[in-house]
Design an enzyme around this catalytic site. Structure first.
Site, PDB file in Angstrom:
ATOM      1  N   GLY A 499       0.811  -1.203   0.000  1.00 50.15           N
ATOM      2  CA  GLY A 499       0.000   0.000   0.000  1.00 50.15           C
ATOM      3  C   GLY A 499       0.849   1.259   0.000  1.00 50.15           C
ATOM      4  N   GLN A 500       2.145   1.087   0.290  1.00 44.03           N
ATOM      5  CA  GLN A 500       3.008   2.271   0.390  1.00 44.03           C
ATOM      6  C   GLN A 500       3.442   2.771  -0.976  1.00 44.03           C
ATOM      7  OE1 GLN A 500       4.080  -0.729   0.274  1.00 44.03           O
ATOM      8  NE2 GLN A 500       6.242  -1.020   0.624  1.00 44.03           N
ATOM      9  N   GLY A 501       3.129   2.020  -2.036  1.00 45.93           N
ATOM     10  CA  GLY A 501       3.420   2.510  -3.381  1.00 45.93           C
ATOM     11  C   GLY A 501       4.821   2.201  -3.853  1.00 45.93           C
ATOM     12  N   SER A 502       5.453   1.189  -3.289  1.00 46.81           N
ATOM     13  CA  SER A 502       6.853   0.918  -3.660  1.00 46.81           C
ATOM     14  C   SER A 502       6.985   0.483  -5.112  1.00 46.81           C
ATOM     15  CB  SER A 502       7.449  -0.147  -2.727  1.00 46.81           C
ATOM     16  OG  SER A 502       6.662  -1.312  -2.740  1.00 46.81           O
ATOM     17  N   ARG A 541      13.007   1.232   4.937  1.00 43.02           N
ATOM     18  CA  ARG A 541      14.310   0.979   4.329  1.00 43.02           C
ATOM     19  C   ARG A 541      14.242   0.802   2.817  1.00 43.02           C
ATOM     20  NH1 ARG A 541      14.953  -4.136   2.744  1.00 43.02           N
ATOM     21  NH2 ARG A 541      17.223  -4.031   2.626  1.00 43.02           N
ATOM     22  N   ALA A 721      16.583  10.527  -2.451  1.00 37.32           N
ATOM     23  CA  ALA A 721      15.432  10.135  -1.631  1.00 37.32           C
ATOM     24  C   ALA A 721      15.828   9.442  -0.330  1.00 37.32           C
ATOM     25  CB  ALA A 721      14.517   9.222  -2.436  1.00 37.32           C
ATOM     26  N   GLY A 723      13.586   7.044   2.833  1.00 42.37           N
ATOM     27  CA  GLY A 723      12.317   6.356   3.089  1.00 42.37           C
ATOM     28  C   GLY A 723      11.374   7.267   3.851  1.00 42.37           C
ATOM     29  N   GLY A 725       7.905   5.801   5.033  1.00 46.48           N
ATOM     30  CA  GLY A 725       6.731   5.070   5.539  1.00 46.48           C
ATOM     31  C   GLY A 725       6.417   5.329   6.990  1.00 46.48           C
ATOM     32  N   GLU A 726       7.445   5.513   7.809  1.00 52.01           N
ATOM     33  CA  GLU A 726       7.217   5.650   9.247  1.00 52.01           C
ATOM     34  C   GLU A 726       7.291   7.084   9.748  1.00 52.01           C
ATOM     35  OE1 GLU A 726       9.657   1.766  10.833  1.00 52.01           O
ATOM     36  OE2 GLU A 726      10.776   3.445  10.030  1.00 52.01           O
TER      37      GLU A 726
END
Lengths: 774, 162, 152, 287
Positions: A499-502, A541, A721, A723, A725-726
């Site tokens: 869901g994070q779009g990686s 990460r 960039a 990360g 997500g958190e």
């Protein structure tokens, strides 16, 4: 429609070449998700598959005296009832875990928490399996249980008789075979001399903070399907770490990794829950026993008995000199890891690096303990322990500022870590926009202007918090990329898009390197037979580690394109379309160009005695949040009028997805801050359902929510960039608690900040504590 | 105790062998391979299992399959145009607004939004929030979902020329 | 879940104590107890059949008298396994008897825990049920010791 | 869920005959949303469910009588009540309350009769209906004879009602409200869409600040929805001012039998009652 595509023929009309990094490209898998066609393990079926349902312990700590499965086995339609004895016949040592090999596939001899799997029923009809589970009877000899992390640290009640480190992590080796303790990790950091600094400080402050047990609660509950035969096993699983699952299943079976295949469809959320072994080992064991494919798909209720976030107790003490500089900070953190260590020891260690906060402090002492208790296990949850620590240190920091009558933002600014200064571990801090995120939040809150205090029972206030995190290191990612004879590009990478779009971000990186539209890049579904190693999709990460691996793979492919062009006699700088190049080389549409990339950042492990190192992380993440609240002082209800978050994520690869990562993380932590909590009585979770464990919904979203990624560029990052997500999870809780104190003068030191907690604090403040009834 | 139910499913007349204790979601998945409605909380709280029965949204996990006998059932799979598979304005809007992450709850939100816009073609923010308050998204895409609903309302009002 | 309460009985302490130690009498005061079976003087099994509205719960119950200090205290451990649903009821009860002017005060403290499916089912529901059982228990006790001229 | 027999009778007499006065594993099922939860949790294992969906006599819809009384067929879905213009006119508090009752999907399926017969103390509807002096018609095995039960007498405890196992709610009746103004306050302590920790319903007949009569109902915090009659007596015939609101709140806090659960302690719910009774009265007065 004409496009400027020179490679491949799959570009969507209108797709643009160049500038792939920085585009707000909609998710590549968007169509599959809006048509309901995206596949998830929980709804997957194999032909002839059987379903398993789990019988769980009703005792928090006990010796198994007997398990009577006879009635269950007699239920028509039951294929097999399985206990640990059956499991051991196919997997002699059925213990797993990333840090300790402490968790059995089904309980052996003892149970360690209420909800632990004890037996499983396999049937073609899941209703039948479920019915049969109700007929299993287990007898236990109850043992004393320990639930609280502080008690576990000092108590003689032991969860495990002997510790069994997995051997993966050097800092756990000394715990091998240790008896008489519940401590699964004791991380220490010693910098300067805190005692001396406290003695010399103008002011010393000491507080204790608590966080509660909360749940990841992905809407797709855990699910795995195992299909075993003598030559190999294929596992379909909702996992964030297929490579780890493969290694661990291979170890359990005593097989080489190449006989274990893990396939991962889309994940219906993960948030750290779906890491390491969850249902995979049980599904495999059951498939071995019944020699059919077996699906283990949990219900929402069962998620509460599987993995949670760590409750914690954080004692923090700070010395401040007469000018308002923090001179010393001592942090003692106790992590309630539950009955099995899972990744708890990593959470305790990695978060321990920054337990003293984003401040420049000469004297730091950190003790961080991962503890076993008789509760459902705890693991990583979107932030790897950092949100629990920030809750403590940013509440504490605010309390200090208030006590010293200093502006909370000025006090923070004065003490923030600056570029080029050593962080507590000793690593020199570079490329982290601490001041910028704090400034942006202050600006958005109009910090310079006073906030009207409210009228009547409604009191208004505002608060901020700022935090830092060292990204998880050292970890490895590998990516492969192929270009086909028609020029179309396929990427093989093990990062899980939950869901994070990686997928979209990785395609953008490929597109940027190869100068093709990102939407033309195909990402191969995760399958360890095909997609190479990746340590796991965790801890923010992936974009950095896998992003680099993907970049390297694409760069290698690009170099090979150039080499091929030279080989076929193209002039330097030729712009020959790829299909033509392949045709020229192979005589027809044939052949491949293959690029590969491996990335593992440098790391110097901390000194075991001092916790110091000059390279603990490849990059720092940071965020600040600010909240404006309105407290109903008659009821304790808090309305969040405005919630502002600024993060440093380096250069956003996909700004739209970054924005949704920020707001999603904030909203998840708004739940953890305001109301989410697992109620536990005698080890039993008493609100194990969405009816009683509430998560934020549409009406809980603050009326004003502002999110921002500050200008930043990480030189060592893939195209600048970091990360993300958190990052936005860190500061939500203390910002709101700080705002509540600003509004009505009460300080809460335990999460969640429920109306009742606020109300009780108000009553204490008014010298009329609320007396309990009964 | 097996019984046969017949109903209209996404515009097609179908029948299935079911038992009284089977719920609608499991029958849609098992008998018709429609996975868009999916059980998550199992208690009607999350909306992942949203299905339309006779034009009204229901939680398929709390709905006995036996009760759709003779009814008209629609799932998320019916939203795209049957022949061309062109996405509906609501689906398009969800993509453009970035209104989902993991996608597990998305079919429920799409069906509820379609219902909302059928009832209130130009909903205000308060109507949107209340209408969708019974659908959960753990990824927290709520702000983008509100944007998507507004965008979908505009798209439905001014359809793109074919 | 903790329950505490006092029951005043118009009888001397020794008499009340003797009655309480009589398992059959005791069981007759608890709503829904069937098939009481004495294993030895300190261990009993029984079936507890209870319901909340149309929801029925049946437990296999094992009672152990853990400590007796006649005529002052009785401590008991109760363990129940529900039939047909995964769960477990464990309770510890402490009953204290004090005498005052010929009457006896029975003070009880019960600490009960429900685990498994039952535990997450809704503590308030079962607490309400337990309260109802508690009320009945004291009524039946009082009835057993009631004298023609009952207290107010 | 475990297998059961599902019967779908077409007449009321048939339905009642299929119910069993002695057997609690035989239950009627209307929308089924609440019953399904019990079955999925494994605490209710029916032998037989008798569906009421095909009973025309319970599907009488919503009607407004000449005197302004509302009658709503038991099988009417909550959503139909929420959207009804008649209901909005006769008792505007109902659609306002409905908006936050569970969620739309549940309201589309759950029925008025089922909701009331279920007897869950956390429901939003019963306290409002008690405040409105509503009653239900109940039909049983003796066929046509219908007994009337006031909503305040319907529920006796958790999931317990005065209905016999072979009795059915046939209709809800809400008497004409005259000049009475009703308000419902739902207090949640978790997320906004949580079940209430406290519900306060008030119906007030007043001229200016002078109260002729008041009905004050507490729910969710207590074992069942209950009228706070002491508060009602206190208010009747008095003129409401801030002091009186505070007194009413105090009286409510004294009278309410609050219980602890995951949504809050009894002590806290008592304090919420103190505050929200006053607020509900003020709202009713100003509406």
């Amino acid at each position: 429609m004409a496009t400027s595509i020179t490679q491949g023929g799959q570009a969507a009309p209108g797709a643009k070449v160049g500038g792939q990094v920085g585009r707000s490209l909609p998710r590549l898998e968007a169509r599959a998700k809006v048509t309901g066609r995206a596949e998830y393990t929980h709804t997957m079926r194999l032909a002839g598959m059987l379903h398993a349902k789990i019988f769980r312990s009703t005792v928090a700590h006990g010796r198994i005296k007997s398990i009577d499965v006879s009635a269950a086995a007699k239920v028509p339609g039951v294929y097999r009832v399985v206990t640990a004895d059956d499991v051991r016949k196919v997997i002699p040592s059925p213990y797993y875990g990333p840090a300790f090999h402490d968790q059995p596939i089904l309980a052996i001899d003892k149970v360690h928490y209420v909800g632990e799997p004890v037996a499983a029923v396999v049937a073609a009809d899941p209703h039948v399996a479920e019915e049969a589970v109700q007929l299993i009877v287990a007898n236990y000899e109850e043992l004393p249980a320990v639930f609280d992390e502080i008690e576990a640290a000092h108590n003689k009640t032991l969860v495990h008789e002997e510790l069994k480190p997995a051997g993966t992590f050097a800092d756990l080796k000394h715990l091998k075979g240790r008896k008489g303790t519940n401590v699964a990790l004791d991380f220490k950091l010693r910098r300067g001399d805190v005692d001396k600094a406290f003695a010399e400080a103008a002011h010393v402050f000491e507080h204790t903070f608590h966080t509660q047990k909360v749940l990841h609660l992905p809407l797709e509950p855990f699910a795995s399907i195992a299909d075993w035969n003598e030559s190999g096993v294929t596992i379909y699983s909702a996992t964030q770490g297929p490579s780890f699952v493969r290694t661990e299943i291979a170890r359990l079976l005593g097989w080489p990794e190449n006989r274990v295949r893990i396939k991962v469809p889309y994940l219906g959320g993960g948030f750290g829950a779906k890491l390491y072994i969850k249902m995979e080992a049980l599904a495999t064991a059951l498939s071995m026993i019944v020699r059919r494919s077996v699906k283990v798909a949990l219900t929402m209720e069962e998620q509460f008995y599987t993995i949670t976030r760590h409750p914690s107790t954080f004692r923090i003490k700070t010395g401040v000199d007469a000018t308002g500089r923090i001179t010393a900070r001592k942090c003692e953190v106790y992590w309630n890891g539950g009955a099995y260590a899972d990744v708890g020891p990593r959470v305790a260690q990695k978060s321990g690096f920054t337990a003293s906060g984003p401040y420049d402090i000469d004297n730091v002492w950190v003790d961080s303990y991962a503890l076993y208790t008789n509760l459902p296990p705890a693991g990583a949850l979107r932030g790897f322990g950092i949100p629990q620590l920030v809750w403590g240190y940013e509440s504490h920091t605010d309390m200090i500022a208030r006590a010293l009558k200093l502006d909370p933002i000025e006090f923070r600014r004065k003490n923030l870590l600056r570029e080029g200064r050593p962080q507590a571990t000793g690593q020199i801090v570079r490329e982290v926009q601490l001041e910028a995120v704090l400034d942006r939040v202050a600006e958005r809150l109009n910090w310079g202007k006073p906030l009207p205090a409210g009228t009547g029972a409604l009191r208004r206030g505002r608060g901020v918090a700022v935090a830092i995190k060292a990204v998880i290191a050292p970890t490895t990612s590998v990516a492969n990329l192929t270009i086909a004879g028609d020029g179309s590009t396929t990427l093989y990478c093990g990062t899980i898009d939950m869901g994070q779009g990686s997928d979209t971000a990785m395609a953008q990186i490929v597109g940027e390197v190869l100068d093709i539209p990102a939407e033309t890049v195909r990402i191969v579904p995760r399958d360890t037979d095909v997609t190479p190693y990746d340590m796991g999709t965790l801890g923010s990460r992936s974009l950095y580690h896998m992003g680099h691996a993907v970049r390297l793979a694409a760069e290698e492919a690009r170099a090979k394109i150039k080499a091929m062009a030279r080989e076929v006699g193209e002039p330097e700088g030729s712009n020959i379309p790829l299909p033509d190049l392949f045709k020229k080389k192979f005589g027809m549409q044939a052949g491949n160009i293959v690029g590969t990339g491996t990335y593992k950042p440098d790391y110097v492990p901390p000194d075991p005695a001092t916790g110091l190192t000059d390279n603990v992380t490849p990059f720092w993440m940071c965020a600040a949040s600010g909240a404006e609240v309105e407290v109903d002082t008659e009821t304790g209800h808090v309305r969040i009028a405005r919630l502002v978050t600024a993060v440093d994520c380096g250069r956003p690869v996909n700004p739209k997805i970054v924005e949704t990562q920020i707001s999603g993380a904030v909203l998840m932590h708004l739940g953890f801050t305001m109301f989410e909590t697992m109620h536990i009585d005698a080890g039993q979770v008493t609100n194990a359902s969405l009816a009683d464990y509430k998560i934020p919904a549409m009406l809980d979203v603050p009326q004003v929510m502002e999110n921002e990624a500050v200008d930043s560029h990480l030189a060592s990052g893939p195209f600048g960039a970091k990360g993300v997500g958190e990052t936005a999870t860190f500061c939500v809780s203390p910002a709101i608690a700080n705002a509540i104190e600003d509004a009505c003068g009460v300080r809460l030191t335990s999460l969640p900040l429920t109306p009742e907690a606020v109300f009780r604090a108000l009553r204490v403040q008014a010298n009329a504590p609320l007396e309990d009834e009964e | 105790m097996t019984r046969t139910i017949s109903f209209s499913l996404n515009g097609e007349q179908v029948s299935a062998e079911i038992k009284p204790h089977h719920n609608l979601v499991e029958v849609l998945q098992r008998e018709f391979n429609l996975m868009g409605a999916r059980e998550s909380c199992g208690q009607g709280m999350c909306g992942c299992c949203t299905v339309l029965v006779n034009g009204e949204a229901v939680s398929g996990c709390l709905y006995l399959a036996a009760f759709v006998d003779g009814a008209e059932v629609k799932t998320v799979e019916s939203l795209a145009e049957a022949r061309t598979q062109a996405l509906s304005p609501v689906q398009e809007a969800f993509i453009e607004a970035g209104a989902f992450q993991c996608g597990y709850c998305t079919p429920g939100f799409l069906l509820m939004t379609t219902q909302l816009l059928d009832r209130y073609p130009e909903p205000d923010e308060d109507q949107i929030r209340h209408y969708l308050s019974g659908n959960l998204c753990r990824c927290g895409a709520y702000p983008e979902i509100v944007d998507a609903v507004k965008l979908a309302a505009r798209k439905r009002k001014n359809p793109r020329p074919a | 879940m903790k329950f505490t309460g006092d029951i005043w009985l118009n009888a001397p302490r020794a008499a009340v104590f003797a009655k309480l130690r009589d398992a059959r009498f005791f069981a007759s005061c608890v709503q829904g107890v069937q098939d009481l079976n004495e294993i030895d003087g300190d261990h009993y099994t029984a079936v507890l059949d209870t319901k909340v509205a149309y929801l029925k719960f049946k437990f296999n119950v094992m009672v152990e008298v853990a400590r007796v200090d006649p005529p002052r205290e009785i401590e008991a451990k109760i363990e129940g396994t529900p039939l047909g649903i995964v769960g477990r009821l464990t309770a510890r009860s402490l009953t204290r008897l004090t005498e005052d002017d010929g009457a006896t005060k029975v003070s009880y403290e019960i600490d009960a825990a429900l685990t498994g499916k039952l535990g997450s089912l809704g503590q308030p529901v079962l607490r309400a049920k337990a309260k109802e059982m508690e009320r009945q228990f004291s009524e039946r006790m009082r009835a057993a010791f009631a004298e023609p001229k009952s207290e107010t | 869920m475990t297998p059961f027999e599902l019967l779908e009778p077409a007449s009321l007499a048939e339905a009642i005959a299929l119910l069993d006065p002695e057997d609690s594993s035989v239950r009627p099922i209307a929308g089924g949303t609440a019953l399904m939860l019990m079955m999925k949790a494994g605490v209710f294992r029916p032998r037989r469910l008798v569906s009421l969906r095909k009973l025309a006599s319970l599907n009488s819809g919503i009607a407004i009588g000449k005197n302004g009384a509302l009658s709503i067929g038991a099988m009417t879905p909550l959503a139909a009540v929420e959207r009804s213009a008649e209901v909005a006119r006769a008792a505007p508090v109902i659609p306002r309350m409905m908006r936050r009752l569970s969620n739309i999907r549940v309201r589309n399926v759950a029925t008025i009769g089922g909701n009331l017969a279920h007897g869950d103390p956390h429901m939003d509807l019963p306290p409002v209906l008690i405040a409105l002096s509503a009653e239900v018609g109940v039909v049983g095995p003796d066929g046509t004879a219908e007994r009337r039960v006031a909503i305040e007498d319907l529920v006796t405890g958790y999931f317990e009602t005065v209905l016999a196992k072979n009795e059915l709610v046939s209709e809800l009746r809400i008497p004409p409200q005259g000049g009475s103004r009703a308000v419902y306050i739902k207090v949640t302590t978790g997320s906004a869409e949580d079940w209430p920790a406290l519900g306060i319903a008030v119906a007030l007949e007043a001229e200016g600040a002078m109260v002729k009569s008041a009905r004050v109902v507490i729910s969710a915090a207590t074992e069942r929805a209950t009228r706070l009659k002491g508060v009602e007596r206190l208010l009747a015939g008095t003129s409401i001012d801030e002091k009186m609101l505070a007194r009413a709140g105090d009286a409510a806090a004294d009278e309410a039998e609050c219980i602890s659960d995951v949504r809050g302690s009894a002590a806290y719910k008592r304090e919420l009652t103190r505050v929200h009774v006053g607020r509900a009265l003020r709202q009713a007065l100003n509406s």
